[in-house]
Design a protein around this motif. Structure first.
Motif, PDB file in Angstrom:
ATOM      1  N   TYR A  77      38.897  27.924  -0.268  1.00 26.22           N
ATOM      2  CA  TYR A  77      39.403  27.652   1.083  1.00 26.22           C
ATOM      3  C   TYR A  77      40.624  26.746   1.079  1.00 26.22           C
ATOM      4  O   TYR A  77      40.904  26.032   2.046  1.00 26.22           O
ATOM      5  N   LYS A  78      41.348  26.761  -0.040  1.00 26.82           N
ATOM      6  CA  LYS A  78      42.525  25.904  -0.150  1.00 26.82           C
ATOM      7  C   LYS A  78      43.586  26.316   0.879  1.00 26.82           C
ATOM      8  O   LYS A  78      43.841  27.495   1.116  1.00 26.82           O
ATOM      9  N   ASN A  79      44.177  25.313   1.519  1.00 24.92           N
ATOM     10  CA  ASN A  79      45.264  25.505   2.495  1.00 24.92           C
ATOM     11  C   ASN A  79      44.880  26.346   3.712  1.00 24.92           C
ATOM     12  O   ASN A  79      45.730  26.982   4.313  1.00 24.92           O
ATOM     13  N   LEU A  80      43.607  26.382   4.047  1.00 22.74           N
ATOM     14  CA  LEU A  80      43.202  27.200   5.189  1.00 22.74           C
ATOM     15  C   LEU A  80      42.886  26.393   6.448  1.00 22.74           C
ATOM     16  O   LEU A  80      42.914  26.913   7.550  1.00 22.74           O
ATOM     17  N   LEU A  81      42.579  25.098   6.288  1.00 25.64           N
ATOM     18  CA  LEU A  81      42.072  24.320   7.429  1.00 25.64           C
ATOM     19  C   LEU A  81      43.164  23.507   8.118  1.00 25.64           C
ATOM     20  O   LEU A  81      44.014  22.895   7.464  1.00 25.64           O
ATOM     21  N   VAL A  82      43.148  23.534   9.439  1.00 29.39           N
ATOM     22  CA  VAL A  82      44.007  22.627  10.202  1.00 29.39           C
ATOM     23  C   VAL A  82      43.105  21.777  11.087  1.00 29.39           C
ATOM     24  O   VAL A  82      42.156  22.267  11.686  1.00 29.39           O
ATOM     25  N   THR A  83      43.389  20.459  11.115  1.00 37.78           N
ATOM     26  CA  THR A  83      42.597  19.570  11.961  1.00 37.78           C
ATOM     27  C   THR A  83      43.529  18.682  12.784  1.00 37.78           C
ATOM     28  O   THR A  83      44.751  18.789  12.674  1.00 37.78           O
ATOM     29  N   GLU A  84      42.949  17.837  13.625  1.00 38.45           N
ATOM     30  CA  GLU A  84      43.739  16.988  14.503  1.00 38.45           C
ATOM     31  C   GLU A  84      43.751  15.560  13.989  1.00 38.45           C
ATOM     32  O   GLU A  84      42.826  15.120  13.308  1.00 38.45           O
ATOM     33  N   ASN A  85      44.784  14.835  14.380  1.00 34.87           N
ATOM     34  CA  ASN A  85      44.933  13.433  14.050  1.00 34.87           C
ATOM     35  C   ASN A  85      43.779  12.638  14.674  1.00 34.87           C
ATOM     36  O   ASN A  85      43.612  12.622  15.889  1.00 34.87           O
ATOM     37  N   ALA A  86      43.009  11.968  13.837  1.00 31.93           N
ATOM     38  CA  ALA A  86      41.834  11.252  14.348  1.00 31.93           C
ATOM     39  C   ALA A  86      42.215  10.098  15.269  1.00 31.93           C
ATOM     40  O   ALA A  86      41.405   9.646  16.068  1.00 31.93           O
ATOM     41  N   SER A  87      43.458   9.641  15.188  1.00 33.63           N
ATOM     42  CA  SER A  87      43.827   8.512  16.041  1.00 33.63           C
ATOM     43  C   SER A  87      44.358   8.956  17.400  1.00 33.63           C
ATOM     44  O   SER A  87      44.493   8.152  18.306  1.00 33.63           O
ATOM     45  N   THR A  88      44.670  10.236  17.555  1.00 31.80           N
ATOM     46  CA  THR A  88      45.222  10.658  18.845  1.00 31.80           C
ATOM     47  C   THR A  88      44.427  11.775  19.509  1.00 31.80           C
ATOM     48  O   THR A  88      44.752  12.178  20.615  1.00 31.80           O
ATOM     49  N   SER A  89      43.410  12.292  18.861  1.00 33.47           N
ATOM     50  CA  SER A  89      42.744  13.457  19.410  1.00 33.47           C
ATOM     51  C   SER A  89      41.237  13.316  19.286  1.00 33.47           C
ATOM     52  O   SER A  89      40.735  12.920  18.231  1.00 33.47           O
ATOM     53  N   SER A  90      40.505  13.652  20.355  1.00 34.21           N
ATOM     54  CA  SER A  90      39.059  13.441  20.274  1.00 34.21           C
ATOM     55  C   SER A  90      38.351  14.433  19.351  1.00 34.21           C
ATOM     56  O   SER A  90      37.429  14.029  18.641  1.00 34.21           O
ATOM     57  N   PRO A  91      38.734  15.718  19.281  1.00 35.62           N
ATOM     58  CA  PRO A  91      38.103  16.537  18.235  1.00 35.62           C
ATOM     59  C   PRO A  91      38.437  16.031  16.829  1.00 35.62           C
ATOM     60  O   PRO A  91      37.582  16.083  15.927  1.00 35.62           O
ATOM     61  N   GLY A  92      39.667  15.517  16.660  1.00 36.47           N
ATOM     62  CA  GLY A  92      40.040  14.957  15.360  1.00 36.47           C
ATOM     63  C   GLY A  92      39.131  13.797  14.987  1.00 36.47           C
ATOM     64  O   GLY A  92      38.636  13.695  13.864  1.00 36.47           O
ATOM     65  N   LEU A  93      38.891  12.919  15.962  1.00 37.27           N
ATOM     66  CA  LEU A  93      38.017  11.771  15.727  1.00 37.27           C
ATOM     67  C   LEU A  93      36.585  12.231  15.481  1.00 37.27           C
ATOM     68  O   LEU A  93      35.897  11.728  14.589  1.00 37.27           O
ATOM     69  N   GLY A  94      36.142  13.229  16.261  1.00 35.83           N
ATOM     70  CA  GLY A  94      34.783  13.748  16.103  1.00 35.83           C
ATOM     71  C   GLY A  94      34.555  14.292  14.702  1.00 35.83           C
ATOM     72  O   GLY A  94      33.510  14.052  14.090  1.00 35.83           O
ATOM     73  N   PHE A  95      35.553  15.013  14.182  1.00 36.08           N
ATOM     74  CA  PHE A  95      35.438  15.588  12.844  1.00 36.08           C
ATOM     75  C   PHE A  95      35.342  14.475  11.799  1.00 36.08           C
ATOM     76  O   PHE A  95      34.535  14.533  10.874  1.00 36.08           O
ATOM     77  N   LEU A  96      36.176  13.438  11.978  1.00 41.97           N
ATOM     78  CA  LEU A  96      36.125  12.291  11.067  1.00 41.97           C
ATOM     79  C   LEU A  96      34.740  11.648  11.110  1.00 41.97           C
ATOM     80  O   LEU A  96      34.135  11.337  10.076  1.00 41.97           O
ATOM     81  N   LEU A  97      34.200  11.450  12.322  1.00 42.66           N
ATOM     82  CA  LEU A  97      32.880  10.835  12.459  1.00 42.66           C
ATOM     83  C   LEU A  97      31.802  11.724  11.836  1.00 42.66           C
ATOM     84  O   LEU A  97      30.834  11.228  11.249  1.00 42.66           O
ATOM     85  N   GLY A  98      31.983  13.039  11.981  1.00 51.07           N
ATOM     86  CA  GLY A  98      31.049  13.972  11.364  1.00 51.07           C
ATOM     87  C   GLY A  98      30.996  13.770   9.855  1.00 51.07           C
ATOM     88  O   GLY A  98      29.909  13.706   9.263  1.00 51.07           O
ATOM     89  N   THR A  99      32.151  13.612   9.225  1.00 53.99           N
ATOM     90  CA  THR A  99      32.168  13.416   7.765  1.00 53.99           C
ATOM     91  C   THR A  99      31.597  12.045   7.408  1.00 53.99           C
ATOM     92  O   THR A  99      30.939  11.898   6.384  1.00 53.99           O
ATOM     93  N   ALA A 100      31.867  11.059   8.288  1.00 54.82           N
ATOM     94  CA  ALA A 100      31.321   9.716   8.016  1.00 54.82           C
ATOM     95  C   ALA A 100      29.804   9.733   8.126  1.00 54.82           C
ATOM     96  O   ALA A 100      29.111   9.062   7.360  1.00 54.82           O
ATOM     97  N   ALA A 101      29.282  10.511   9.091  1.00 56.92           N
ATOM     98  CA  ALA A 101      27.831  10.606   9.246  1.00 56.92           C
ATOM     99  C   ALA A 101      27.214  11.329   8.059  1.00 56.92           C
ATOM    100  O   ALA A 101      26.144  10.968   7.559  1.00 56.92           O
ATOM    101  N   LYS A 102      27.918  12.345   7.601  1.00 53.20           N
ATOM    102  CA  LYS A 102      27.403  13.176   6.515  1.00 53.20           C
ATOM    103  C   LYS A 102      27.442  12.447   5.168  1.00 53.20           C
ATOM    104  O   LYS A 102      26.474  12.446   4.421  1.00 53.20           O
ATOM    105  N   TYR A 103      28.595  11.833   4.866  1.00 48.42           N
ATOM    106  CA  TYR A 103      28.754  11.265   3.516  1.00 48.42           C
ATOM    107  C   TYR A 103      28.592   9.754   3.472  1.00 48.42           C
ATOM    108  O   TYR A 103      28.688   9.158   2.415  1.00 48.42           O
ATOM    109  N   GLY A 104      28.412   9.124   4.632  1.00 53.84           N
ATOM    110  CA  GLY A 104      28.123   7.696   4.641  1.00 53.84           C
ATOM    111  C   GLY A 104      29.347   6.827   4.473  1.00 53.84           C
ATOM    112  O   GLY A 104      30.456   7.310   4.191  1.00 53.84           O
ATOM    113  N   ASP A 105      29.149   5.527   4.650  1.00 53.47           N
ATOM    114  CA  ASP A 105      30.238   4.559   4.595  1.00 53.47           C
ATOM    115  C   ASP A 105      30.988   4.607   3.266  1.00 53.47           C
ATOM    116  O   ASP A 105      32.197   4.372   3.217  1.00 53.47           O
ATOM    117  N   ASP A 106      30.270   4.918   2.204  1.00 53.92           N
ATOM    118  CA  ASP A 106      30.923   4.889   0.898  1.00 53.92           C
ATOM    119  C   ASP A 106      31.502   6.236   0.497  1.00 53.92           C
ATOM    120  O   ASP A 106      32.372   6.304  -0.353  1.00 53.92           O
TER     121      ASP A 106
END
Lengths: 560, 365
Positions: B173-202
């Motif tokens: 899946y190289k070069n296939l994904l586009v996402t939003e800036n987590a600092s300016t977009s709520s889906p972008g932030l949601g995706f970031l939080l999703g990864t933080a929830a999944k993989y944890g603080d570390d």
């Protein structure tokens, strides 16, 4: 001051002079009050909210924020891209200004209106259309494999796209009224064409070029939508950063510091500009534009015309054509038909009603802008105006350099209590739009007003005319054309204004750009198609409005 | 800011700026009745610009309650919350709708809302309940932020669409994904939080390093990502977009069906169900609301089955109460993720700014 003028001034009765001073004070008070109430006060309120903790100003934040490498990078990028954009715009648009001013060709009026349209389109839409031209799979990509969507070139070209009209209108407007016989006279006295142009036309044109360059610089220095869409998150201007800090991160103190920095930067540029323009001004001999333009003669002039037309087609018309094409990409004008029905979902009313709202807002905003702007210009014209008044000239431009978010938030927290509780009234929208319109009115009127020979006014005064009558009989006939151009600009700017409007517009009466943004914010073919159709409508409304204005002003040229 | 100071400024200014329009607006405003005191029959809802309701549903509420509903939309979700906080001493309306779990703590810490337990709260599904001791906010709707894929692309390339966060960092899946800036977009932030929830603080930073190495593209807003970069959307097709994976919503595929003419039998896009982060939106009675009784009635209304069943096709979100109807297109083309990532609003509050900052320097620099 020369002797003759001193004598005339002495001859004006003392009582008359006192009255005229009072009138002038009255005139200056209106724009001062307007900007005080609807600009300075709200902006000061939001800055204070960010920088004042428990009643103590935290000016230390200034150095803190400036010390951050990220912020310094933003400042650097903001400046250099604005300089580059301005240079590129002048380079591409000055030949256009010349062609529109001096040549007569079929379809000229339509074209002049059309090149103004990009200036007033919402950036969201333009970004989408522009990418289709220079982005992946775009026209340039298909023809030559050229893609600019991830480079700074896309930003620069989009800035030219937006600001082409600023140069054509500001410079071309004056150019078309310069008497070509002055240059011809210089030629007959033996000057080379270049020398004649440099010594006769250029000095007369310089203030207008400076004014245009200044405006382009301001717009690109404070660029928001273009940078956001075409540059992506890696390029950030000061304006984008203010938006992020205020609206997303809610770090009001950093936002306040950045607002002050932007304010100081814009203020400094304006001060320098005001100084240069003042030094260059001279009474110009203005003539009717219709007698200065003629059909191109010789191969060089035809080539110039062709070159300018080619630039307009590729850079300005193609992105617009892409919009139209996409809006028609459904059978039987399906997207347009969808605009007329309220589905109860995205809108409480049919999207098409946004046109009526936009027009109403724009009319009110234009009236306010022309009233305030014309009064300000009239005051600023006085050669004996004091330093304070001349400083006001630069201050009037500041709204163009302050972010819409700052103004929007400022409106909310400042204009929220009786007797000035305007937060949820419709007048906020035209007020915010007028703030952006006034500088256009002033900038368009001022060069022309200042070019009116002061002796005409003095002579009228000596003959017993009241200041009001002097203005009506001497100034008004000379500036009517400029007034109409100014009104047209204010109107068009109001139609397309997005940043502040989206912040304060009410959902039951969205403006065109707000409606477009709402449609683009939804998934689905019909929403996207409607957004394109509505953008096309906005484009056509702007073009028609500007075209009507063009007609209006040529019909009246006989009065000159 | 003192009233007297404002009054002085105003008195100086008004005589000079006697715009007829200003006078006209004053009178039209009093017609609307928003300025009058407690007995007002107008209730004002402040929301973001995704607010939408069917006309008959709103009309029925107005008729039954006797209140006229006025809606004020305040830009995007983040803007709307921040504006509400700035104006909380003298709020623009009575009820605020649209603060989500990523911004909830900001609203609560700033005392944006007053307590009110809406009628029908007992029907709210347990997983969406928060602030149970004070009842300052009421959950109204929910939705999932998920990676969407372009079905045509994956069938053409005989490639299985990704289903999980782990898939997204695979070479296929190289070069296939586009996402939003987590600092300016709520889906972008949601995706970031999703990864933080999944993989944890570390773990999340390591994940994003891999994602970056796998060619994720970041743009500033959802409109650009979805309409210009994503090859599966209607806009993206016309823009000849190149990326078949985009961070959007689980309800985007049904929207592609509903807003198409003619309606296709199947959605052109699908959802990678293992990449979802659950967003919940809340409403509350604003502190200092002028018309508190009206605001309470409005909050009750937002929890009725009628309104809850009306939301999906208007705002493309899911209801939060038991027994509310979900339209067929939703269950068919955009079913809710079975096991979405979630995060406690308090944890989001503690980490949001730091995460966004680290994410910015990690991914954008």
């Amino acid at each position: 001051m020369d002797l003759a003028r001193t004598e005339v001034a002495e001859a004006v009765p003392r009582k008359g002079r006192a009255r005229s001073a009072a009138v002038r004070l009255g005139l200056v008070a209106v724009p001062v009050a307007f900007f005080g109430l609807f600009f300075a006060y709200p902006v000061a309120a939001i800055v204070a909210r960010g920088l004042k903790v428990d009643g103590v100003w935290q000016f230390g934040r200034l150095t803190d924020v400036l010390g951050e490498p990220d912020i310094r990078h933003v400042l650097w990028f903001t400046t250099w891209q604005a300089l580059a954009s301005t240079a590129l715009t002048l380079l591409i648009a000055l030949p256009g200004a010349y062609v529109f001013a001096r040549f007569d060709f079929p379809g000229k009026q339509v074209l002049r209106a059309v090149v103004t349209v990009p200036f007033v389109l919402p950036t969201v839409v333009v970004g989408t259309a522009f990418l289709a031209l220079v982005g992946r799979g775009g026209l340039l990509d298909e023809l030559w494999g050229v893609r600019l969507d991830t480079t700074v070139w896309a930003i620069l070209l989009a800035h030219v796209f937006f600001n082409y009209a600023v140069v054509v209108r500001t410079v071309g407007g004056l150019w078309s009224q310069l008497d070509p016989r002055q240059e011809e006279a210089a030629r007959m006295l033996g000057a080379s064409p270049l020398k004649a142009w440099r010594q006769v036309t250029l000095p007369a044109l310089a203030p207008a070029v400076a004014a245009a360059a200044l405006m382009v610089f301001l717009f690109t220095f404070t660029s928001f939508g273009v940078v956001q869409i075409l540059g992506g998150p890696t390029f950030s201007t000061l304006e984008v950063e203010i938006y992020r800090q205020t609206s997303e991160i809610f770090d009001l103190s950093t936002a306040a510091v950045l607002t002050i920095i932007q304010f100081l930067a814009v203020g400094a540029i304006l001060a320098v500009h005001a100084w240069t323009v003042r030094r260059r001004e001279s009474a110009l001999r203005l003539v009717d534009a219709s007698v200065t333009a003629r059909r191109p003669r010789g191969a060089a002039q035809w080539a110039l015309l062709a070159g300018v037309l080619a630039v307009i087609v590729v850079l300005l018309l193609l992105p617009l054509a892409v919009l139209v094409q996409r809006s028609l990409d459904a059978p039987d004008f399906g997207y347009y038909r969808a605009l007329t029905s309220a589905d109860g979902g995205v809108f409480l009313v049919a999207p098409i009603e946004a046109i009526g709202n936009s027009l109403q807002y724009a009319v009110v905003a234009t009236l306010i802008a022309v009233l305030i702007g014309a009064l300000a210009a009239a005051v600023l014209t006085r050669r004996d105006a004091g330093r304070f008044v001349r400083g006001f000239d630069a201050l009037l431009m500041l709204p163009l350099g302050v972010s819409a978010v700052t103004v929007g938030f400022g409106f909310l927290i400042a204009l929220d209590e009786p007797p000035l509780d305007l937060r949820s009234t419709w007048i906020l929208v035209p007020l915010a739009q007028a703030l952006v319109g006034v500088p256009f009115v002033v900038r368009t009127m001022l060069p022309v007003l200042r070019a009116v020979d002061q002796r005409l006014r003095e002579a009228a005064s000596v003959l017993g005319a009241s200041p009001w009558r002097v203005w009506r009989e001497v100034d008004l006939p000379m500036v009517r054309r400029a007034l109409l151009i100014a009104a047209g600009f204010a109107f068009a700017v109001s139609l397309g204004e997005f940043g502040a409007t989206v912040f304060i517009a009410r959902p039951d009466n969205p403006t065109l750009p707000v409606a477009v943004a709402r449609l683009l914010g939804r998934a689905g073919e019909l929403n996207y198609g409607q957004a394109m159709a509505l953008s096309t409508v906005l484009m056509v409304v702007c073009a028609v409005a500007l075209l009507v204005l063009e007609r209006l002003r040529t019909d009246r040229t006989g009065e000159f | 800011m003192s009233i007297t100071k404002k009054a002085t400024v105003f008195a100086v200014g008004f005589g000079l700026v006697a715009l007829p329009a200003l006078a006209a607006c004053g009178s039209s405003d009093s017609d609307g009745g928003s300025g009058s005191g407690g007995g007002s029959k107008t209730v004002t809802l402040v929301s973001h610009n995704s607010w939408a309701v069917s006309k008959p549903v709103l009309a029925a509420f107005e008729k039954q309650s006797g209140y006229k509903v006025k809606v004020l939309e305040d830009g995007d979700a983040g803007q709307a919350v921040n504006k509400a906080i700035l104006t909380k001493d003298n709020p623009q309306g009575d009820v605020f709708f649209g603060v989500d779990n990523t911004l909830l703590s900001r609203a609560l810490d700033n005392e944006l809302f007053q307590s009110y337990e809406a009628k029908g709260s007992d029907r709210i599904l347990d997983e969406y309940r928060v602030d149970q001791d004070k009842h300052r906010v009421t959950p109204i709707d929910t939705g999932d932020i998920c990676v969407n894929y372009d079905k045509a692309y994956f069938s053409e390339h005989k490639l299985t669409p990704p289903t999980s966060f782990d898939d997204l960092i695979k070479p296929a899946y190289k070069n296939l994904l586009v996402t939003e800036n987590a600092s300016t977009s709520s889906p972008g932030l949601g995706f970031l939080l999703g990864t933080a929830a999944k993989y944890g603080d570390d773990g999340w930073e390591g994940y994003w390093k891999k994602l970056k190495a796998n060619g994720v593209k970041v743009v500033d807003g959802w409109e650009q990502a979805y309409n210009e970069e994503f090859s599966g959307s209607a806009g993206g097709k016309k823009a000849k977009a190149e990326r078949p994976l985009v961070v959007s919503y689980a309800s985007s595929p049904p929207a592609e069906v509903i807003y198409a003419d003619p309606k296709p039998t199947t959605a052109p896009t699908g959802v990678a169900t293992g990449t979802c982060f659950r967003q919940v939106e809340y409403a509350g009675l604003l502190s200092n609301a002028e018309n508190a009784p009206g605001g309470k009635a409005l909050l009750d209304f937002l929890l009725t089955k009628t309104f809850q069943g009306d939301m999906p096709l208007n705002m493309f979100v899911y209801p939060v109460v038991k027994g509310a109807q979900v339209p067929e297109e939703f269950t068919e083309f955009g079913p809710q993720a079975k096991d979405p990532e979630t995060m406690d609003p308090a944890k989001i509050a503690d980490n949001r700014d730091d995460w966004v900052k680290s994410w910015t320097s990690l991914v954008l620099k």
